[in-house]
Design a protein around this motif. Structure first.
Motif, short mmCIF file in Angstrom:
data_model
loop_
_atom_site.label_atom_id
_atom_site.label_comp_id
_atom_site.label_asym_id
_atom_site.label_seq_id
_atom_site.Cartn_x
_atom_site.Cartn_y
_atom_site.Cartn_z
N ILE A 207 2.36 41.49 -27.12
CA ILE A 207 3.60 42.08 -27.52
C ILE A 207 4.55 40.84 -27.42
CG2 ILE A 207 4.41 42.70 -25.16
CD1 ILE A 207 6.22 44.90 -26.43
N ASN A 210 3.70 38.58 -30.16
CA ASN A 210 3.99 38.99 -31.80
C ASN A 210 5.54 39.45 -31.77
OD1 ASN A 210 1.40 39.68 -32.77
ND2 ASN A 210 0.73 41.25 -31.61
N CYS A 213 6.46 43.18 -31.10
CA CYS A 213 5.67 44.52 -31.84
C CYS A 213 4.42 44.75 -31.05
CB CYS A 213 5.20 44.11 -33.12
SG CYS A 213 6.74 43.89 -34.21
N GLN A 215 0.39 45.16 -30.87
CA GLN A 215 -0.73 44.71 -31.84
C GLN A 215 -1.26 45.70 -32.66
OE1 GLN A 215 -1.78 41.61 -32.38
NE2 GLN A 215 -4.12 41.85 -33.22
N THR A 217 -0.41 49.11 -33.60
CA THR A 217 0.43 49.82 -34.27
C THR A 217 1.42 49.22 -35.06
OG1 THR A 217 2.06 50.48 -32.60
CG2 THR A 217 -0.01 51.85 -32.72
N GLY A 218 1.96 47.87 -34.71
CA GLY A 218 3.09 47.26 -35.32
C GLY A 218 4.33 47.66 -34.69
N GLU A 219 4.50 48.68 -33.93
CA GLU A 219 5.68 49.18 -33.33
C GLU A 219 6.45 48.12 -32.86
OE1 GLU A 219 5.66 52.56 -30.85
OE2 GLU A 219 7.60 52.31 -30.28
N GLN A 220 7.82 47.89 -33.30
CA GLN A 220 8.75 47.07 -32.36
C GLN A 220 9.39 47.75 -31.19
OE1 GLN A 220 10.00 43.94 -34.78
NE2 GLN A 220 10.33 43.27 -32.83
N SER A 223 13.02 43.89 -29.31
CA SER A 223 13.53 43.33 -30.47
C SER A 223 13.07 41.56 -30.37
CB SER A 223 15.09 43.27 -30.26
OG SER A 223 15.48 42.29 -29.30
N THR A 227 12.61 39.16 -27.01
CA THR A 227 11.25 38.56 -26.69
C THR A 227 11.43 37.30 -26.82
OG1 THR A 227 10.28 40.55 -28.01
CG2 THR A 227 8.76 38.56 -27.58
#
Ligand code: GLU
Length: 304
Positions: A207, A210, A213, A215, A217-220, A223, A227
């Motif tokens: 997370i 990324n 996000c 890895q 599902t791409g869900e944020q 913010s 991060t």
């Protein structure tokens, strides 16, 4: 990049039995772990995994949990948190009381014990069932329903956690702890007791590689700005009074724990976790630091 080839070379270059260092004993349950354990796992943002040794064996994440509790606390507290915890490197040991006194109960940063104890205090104020909800958050970020607390480790630390108790009491006297002292300590010891393998830790910390996000599902979840700040804190405060040394030798944001784990991330590229329980005098895994130094030297992948 041939990450597996590089990890294999690292494994061959490091003989843990020859390295100096001691397994942590101030939490008696940690002293039972074999000093010769050694594993490493790297996850790339392209979805590949590379590993060696004891990379699938669970160990106590200890202070590495401070990054996750901070992440959850920021979702509730946002910038209000920074009124109660600073963002400066401490240059002092992770459990130092001295600085806390002359800085009026405001911890230097959220990645040392005093700061993490304040973070836990805010979570207790914000959550109905802190232990359950914290674990749910970790499970979500890890993408793994099997992560859990190790009650034996939590109990072992509770029975010996006099220094942490002193810190909470001191901060309470300055008005920087709002909840019951024993409740804060119990929650903090549980967050530290979470058990994960190198594989699970590397996956969890994707997370931070990324930009917030997940890895899978791409869900944020966090913010981009949060991060960035969490990674900055790992870079400047993630290694007790050896954060400068880790930046100098490895050059990645990361966090260590007295269970012998270290996790580090290279934004947009990878997350890597290494475990070897023998700690140097500052409380960081001797083999872990060396392995990560080899990794960034051999891949040229430091953020600097
Ligand atoms: N639970 C440990 C303590 O509070 C965490 C220390 C660490 O891993 O740095 O002493």
């Amino acid at each position: 990049m041939d990450y597996q080839g590089i990890l294999d070379q690292i494994k061959n270059k490091i003989d843990c039995r020859q390295l100096s260092g001691e397994v942590a004993t101030y939490i008696p349950e940690l002293a039972k772990v074999s000093p010769d354990k050694f594993g490493m796992h790297l996850c790339s943002t392209s979805g590949d995994d590379f590993f060696f040794g004891d990379s699938n064996e669970g160990f106590s994440v200890q202070s590495i949990s401070k990054v996750l509790s901070l992440s959850l606390a920021l979702l509730y507290e946002d910038d209000k948190l920074w009124e109660r915890v600073d963002v400066e490197p401490s240059g002092d040991p992770f459990n130092s009381l001295v600085q806390l006194e002359y800085e009026n109960g405001i911890p230097r940063n959220p990645l040392i014990n005093s700061g993490a104890l304040v973070v836990c205090d805010t979570l207790i104020s914000n959550l109905k069932d802190p232990k359950k909800e914290y674990l749910e958050f970790v499970i979500k970020v890890a993408g793994n329903p099997h992560i859990s607390y190790n009650e034996k480790v939590a109990e072992s630390e509770k029975a010996n956690g006099f220094n942490n108790a002193a810190m909470v009491n001191l901060m309470k006297s300055y008005g920087n702890i709002h909840n019951d002292v024993d409740t804060v300590l119990d929650f903090y010891f549980h967050t530290c007791s979470v058990s994960m393998s190198c594989k699970e830790l590397a996956n969890t910390f994707m997370i931070y590689a990324n930009h917030g996000c997940l890895q899978e599902t791409g869900e944020q979840v966090l913010s981009v700005k949060r991060t960035k700040r969490i990674n900055a804190l790992m870079q400047t405060c993630g290694f007790y009074d050896e954060a400068g040394e880790f930046s100098f030798r490895v050059g990645l944001p990361g966090k260590s724990g007295v269970g012998g784990g270290i996790v580090a991330i290279y934004p947009n590229m990878y997350s890597v976790a290494v475990w070897s329980p023998k700690l140097n005098a500052k409380g960081n895994s001797t083999a872990g630091m060396l392995a990560l130094e080899f990794l960034t030297d051999m891949t040229g992948s430091s953020i600097f």
